[in-house]
Scaffold this motif. Structure first.
Motif, mmCIF file in Angstrom:
data_model
loop_
_atom_site.group_PDB
_atom_site.id
_atom_site.type_symbol
_atom_site.label_atom_id
_atom_site.label_comp_id
_atom_site.label_asym_id
_atom_site.label_seq_id
_atom_site.Cartn_x
_atom_site.Cartn_y
_atom_site.Cartn_z
ATOM 1 N N THR A 83 0.815 -1.218 0.000
ATOM 2 C CA THR A 83 0.000 0.000 0.000
ATOM 3 C C THR A 83 0.853 1.275 0.000
ATOM 4 O OG1 THR A 83 -0.163 -0.176 2.423
ATOM 5 C CG2 THR A 83 -1.986 -1.074 1.126
ATOM 6 N N ARG B 165 2.644 2.594 2.244
ATOM 7 C CA ARG B 165 2.520 3.380 3.465
ATOM 8 C C ARG B 165 3.845 3.406 4.203
ATOM 9 N NH1 ARG B 165 -1.664 6.617 4.772
ATOM 10 N NH2 ARG B 165 -1.248 6.154 6.947
ATOM 11 N N TYR C 183 -5.683 5.503 0.223
ATOM 12 C CA TYR C 183 -6.500 5.190 1.396
ATOM 13 C C TYR C 183 -7.465 4.042 1.112
ATOM 14 C CZ TYR C 183 -4.644 9.100 3.970
ATOM 15 O OH TYR C 183 -3.781 9.943 4.651
ATOM 16 N N MET D 75 -5.491 0.979 1.566
ATOM 17 C CA MET D 75 -5.268 0.756 2.993
ATOM 18 C C MET D 75 -6.511 0.162 3.656
ATOM 19 S SD MET D 75 -4.127 3.553 5.860
ATOM 20 C CE MET D 75 -5.651 4.492 5.752
ATOM 21 N N PHE E 50 -2.453 1.575 10.877
ATOM 22 C CA PHE E 50 -1.680 2.079 9.748
ATOM 23 C C PHE E 50 -1.253 3.520 9.994
ATOM 24 C CE2 PHE E 50 -3.009 -1.552 7.297
ATOM 25 C CZ PHE E 50 -2.104 -1.636 6.247
#
Length: 375
Positions: A235, A237, A270, A273, A331
């Motif tokens: 993702t 992140r 997002y 996520m 997250f």
């Protein structure tokens, strides 16, 4: 009947798209609020509507919570001036945000977000758009397409920083896709033993949810940990945001993007996520089947009400959303707690550490289930 079935699926799709888009919007607000708490700042606390702020007592509270900030952000993306740099490859430049956004939203087709028990037959009916026998393969296949949007956006921008970010993202995706796939194999081989009478059937996510009388994270903690780390990498992140890496790549693959097109990239991150958290919940935390591990849900009063019919559907959706939102918070928490890794550290983690551990974990579980079936 066929028309009613199609209408029901369309209704499910509209509800899921609306919910996911709403969660994406308010995940941005949650990110800003959590980061402000971690940094000792205030965060968004002024955006409101006059008619709301004038409400006695509740108006100032709603304003300080910043609940209207996502609406303001969305309107800003829609009405800002669209600027396209002259040096970009325009067709691919416009196509890239769409390719990043669509796979993220498509994954929700096979994600079981609830269930209920039929009061007459006792059958457990899933709330899912398509309960595919190859649900996990569909999830991996579609979600991996999101990297094409990032790579295409970086290449079409015809600029060095976006190109470096897209190359990093492609390498990162290749490095962690294999690890992620190997991490879930033990879950499915235990859910589909050699005895066909005991098998839950195929690679359906819903059937994996039903098989978890005890959550998979309890007896497959290593698989869950590997999958979670790979999910962070997939993702993009922090600490794996190699594609953006604003400290050394300005913004990476989306440096040349603004307004609505940048908003699509932003929302797709997002969406990945949220839906990735949902897949983790379905695979390792019992999905919508239970709120607590070890079958402790049976201790709740009015158990029949919590499983049968409309009330059962509502409770199961609540269970699924509660666990998914917890991981969304996780997250965000990790992003503002752990510093970004170096690119070579990410590659080393993927190939030299996680992949051998995932292979060893898979072999161990294969030997263990072989011994179990022979007893």
């Amino acid at each position: 009947m066929e028309i009613e079935f199609i209408a029901l699926k369309v209704l499910y799709a509209l509800i899921m798209v609306s919910v996911v888009m709403g969660l994406c919007s308010y995940s941005v607000l949650a990110e800003r609020k959590v980061s402000s708490l971690i940094h000792g700042r205030v965060g968004p606390n002024r955006t409101s509507l006059p008619i709301i702020s004038w409400i006695p007592f509740f108006g100032p509270i709603l304003t300080r919570l910043g609940l209207f900030q996502p609406i303001a952000d969305g309107l800003k993306f829609l009405f800002k001036e669209e600027f396209t740099p002259a040096h970009v490859n325009k067709i691919y430049y416009f196509l890239a945000p769409v390719l990043a956004f669509v796979p993220a939203m498509t994954v929700m087709v096979v994600l079981p977000f609830g269930q209920y028990q039929d009061a007459v037959t006792g059958e457990i009916i899933p709330l899912v758009l398509a309960n595919l026998d190859v649900g996990i393969l569909f999830t991996f296949a579609i979600s991996s397409l999101g990297v094409y949007g990032i790579v295409l956006g970086g290449w079409a921008s015809n600029s060095k920083y976006p190109l470096l970010g897209s190359i990093r993202s492609g390498a990162q995706m290749i490095s962690f896709e294999l690890t992620m796939g190997l991490s879930v194999l033990p879950v499915f081989i235990w859910a589909n033993p050699a005895s066909a009478s005991e098998a839950i059937g195929g690679l359906s996510l819903f059937n994996v949810v039903l098989s978890q009388q005890m959550w998979n994270i309890i007896w497959q903690p290593l698989s869950a940990l590997i999958f979670l780390i790979a999910l962070f990498a997939e993702t993009n992140r922090t600490p794996f945001d190699m594609a953006e890496s604003e400290t050394d790549l300005v913004g990476g693959f989306h440096t040349e993007y603004g307004c609505f097109r940048f908003g699509l990239f932003f929302v797709s991150e997002y969406a990945h996520m949220i839906l990735g958290s949902g897949v983790f919940v379905a695979l390792f935390l019992g999905g919508a089947n239970s709120l607590l591990p070890f079958g402790l849900d049976s201790l709740f009063p009015f158990q029949d009400v919590l499983t049968v019919g409309l009330s059962g559907a509502i409770f199961s959706v609540f269970c699924f959303l509660a666990k998914t939102l917890f991981f969304v918070f996780f997250f965000i928490w990790v992003r503002w707690t752990i510093p970004r890794f170096r690119y070579d550290q990410v590659m080393k983690l993927g190939w030299n550490i996680l992949l051998p551990i995932a292979i060893g974990n898979f072999i161990f579980n294969v030997l263990l289930i072989g011994l179990w079936d022979s007893l």
